[in-house]
Design an enzyme around this catalytic site. Structure first.
Site, short mmCIF file in Angstrom:
data_model
loop_
_atom_site.label_atom_id
_atom_site.label_comp_id
_atom_site.label_asym_id
_atom_site.label_seq_id
_atom_site.Cartn_x
_atom_site.Cartn_y
_atom_site.Cartn_z
CE LYS A 131 -77.42 116.02 92.09
NZ LYS A 131 -76.07 116.45 92.72
N1 GLU Z 1 -72.87 115.96 92.55
C1 GLU Z 1 -72.28 116.72 93.58
C2 GLU Z 1 -73.36 117.01 94.32
O1 GLU Z 1 -74.50 117.10 94.73
C3 GLU Z 1 -71.38 117.72 92.18
C4 GLU Z 1 -72.11 118.46 91.56
C5 GLU Z 1 -70.77 119.10 90.87
O2 GLU Z 1 -69.79 118.61 90.70
O3 GLU Z 1 -71.14 120.30 89.58
O4 GLU Z 1 -72.91 118.28 94.82
#
Ligand code: GLU
Length: 442
Positions: A131
């Site tokens: 993240k």
């Molecule tokens: N931000 C989204 C989540 O928390 C998508 C992450 C992604 O597609 O890599 O799952």
């Protein structure tokens, strides 16, 4: 849980301790990570022999903190803090979004990366968990400033990202536009056009059909599966949605397509109530370019932001930020089913209250996995330079979520566990098995 490592036979002294918290996390910024650790603690007793490896889940593999300087339009130079965290990469490259928010902190990004590890494993994608975030207020920036922040941040985290290393995606306050800038920046720096370095791109440059609504659509697929098992009819079901951004609005539209009705919505600006149901498409149009005026929507009447939690409804979808449902508002909630569109919206204490009251909580790691599942489809399509139809994507999304939810439900039943513990058990088992099989290097 700090614990002494026993001296090996023949060793006169203990080797040391495995600290419970990383020393780089300041005391005032621990709550989100502590919440993730509390969730891991609940799965530990069920991991059997794999619990030997469980400490790897209790610390991120690597953490990168970067300075993001911005030359503002005024000529002033500002400095923001940016983060990219790889929580775990045992099952594949890091995967997870990038969040822009004035309150985002290292502990937030660590917890969010941890949830990505569990989420990707629970729905069985070949990814680890990562993240990123930049601590600033994008609403206060011009588009030119946003582009400069994004490109500089993308360059700084270039140490970690790559199509086979770590693939960012949208999250709170980022979307297709930011992904296009990141893809371009990475490509300019590496000398090769590399669409696979991010997902959630615009369709015209390699993005996937269906990605934009995938998280919200996934919330409804998972709600549908839970409702079937709970004997709750979808037709006419009364749904309350907290947060009306990408996830909340797409979930609301999809619920209505499925025959449910949206009876309450809350966002930063306040809350509205419409016992007979409101039109989420009209609300989306109404809010476009008009941040914060939810309460003026003519199709519903305004209520107190706090009163939102006690609205009479069948399903509640928290789709805003973490820790929205706390021990304070949990006792007010009347929904029988909570489906977590956001990451980490329910504190462990609130979850205990809800479960005691007979509420079913479908955890984020499965409820909002639709986004990363279609991100995976995008990455696979980019690898084969071939685009699937939207129908194909939605069918495959449905199948993966359906299977994953079925497995979580069954495990919860079999072991008499809350759904979150069952989902974590499935996900963490996959991660720790990968660790055990790969072995410890060196
Ligand atoms: N931000 C989204 C989540 O928390 C998508 C992450 C992604 O597609 O890599 O799952």
């Amino acid at each position: 849980m700090s614990r002494e490592v026993r001296a090996a036979p023949g060793n006169a002294v203990a080797l040391g301790t495995t600290p419970r918290l990383p020393s780089y996390l300041p005391e005032e910024d621990r709550a989100p990570w502590e919440m993730f650790l509390a969730q891991i603690d609940r799965v530990l007793p069920h991991l059997g022999r794999l619990s030997r490896w469980a400490d790897v889940l209790r610390r991120p593999k690597r953490v990168l903190v970067v300075d993001v300087p911005l030359r503002a339009d005024s000529g002033e130079i500002l400095h923001f803090e940016g983060y990219r965290v790889h929580h775990n990469v045992a099952r594949g490259p890091g995967k997870g979004g990038i969040r822009y928010h004035p309150d985002v902190s290292l502990a937030d990004v660590m917890a969010l990366a941890g949830w990505m590890t569990v989420k990707n494993a629970t729905v069985n994608l070949p990814y680890g968990g990562a993240k990123g975030g930049v601590r600033f207020d994008p609403a206060a920036c011009s588009i030119a400033e946003l582009e400069r922040v994004t490109r500089r941040y993308a360059s700084e985290i270039g140490l970690l990202i790559g199509p086979e290393q770590d693939i960012p995606a949208p999250d709170v306050n980022t979307g297709e536009r930011e992904m296009a800038w990141i893809m371009d920046t990475y490509s300019m720096n590496s000398g090769a056009s590399t669409p696979r370095v991010v997902t959630g791109k615009p369709v015209s440059m390699g993005g996937s059909l269906g990605r934009r609504d995938a998280t919200g659509r996934g919330v409804v697929i998972v709600a549908r599966e839970a409702m079937i098992r709970l004997g709750m009819p979808m037709t006419g079901a009364r749904v309350a949605v907290q947060g009306f951004g990408n996830v909340g609005s797409a979930a609301a539209r999809t619920f209505v397509e499925y025959g449910a009705k949206i009876v309450a919505v809350q966002n930063r600006s306040g809350a509205i109530h419409a016992p007979d149901g409101l039109d989420p498409v009209a609300l989306t149009d109404f809010l476009a370019g008009r941040e914060g005026s939810l309460v003026e929507f003519p199709g519903a009447h305004p209520i107190d932001a706090d009163a939102f939690w006690s609205v009479d409804c069948d399903v509640l979808v928290p789709a805003a930020l973490a820790r929205s449902i706390t021990s304070k508002n949990a006792p007010q909630i009347r929904a029988r089913l909570i489906v977590e569109g956001a990451n980490g919206p329910t504190t462990p204490q609130a979850e205990d209250i809800l479960i005691d009251a007979g509420t079913t909580v479908v955890p984020d790691v499965i409820a909002n996995a639709g986004g990363v599942i279609v991100s995976y489809f995008e990455w696979v399509q980019n690898a084969s330079s071939f685009a699937w139809s939207e129908q194909d994507i939605n069918l495959r999304l449905d199948r993966i979520l359906d299977d994953a939810f079925g497995a979580v439900w069954q495990e919860a039943r079999r072991l008499q566990l809350p759904l979150r513990v069952a989902a974590f058990l499935i996900g963490c088992t996959r991660v720790l098995e990968a660790h055990e099989l790969r072995g410890l290097y060196p």
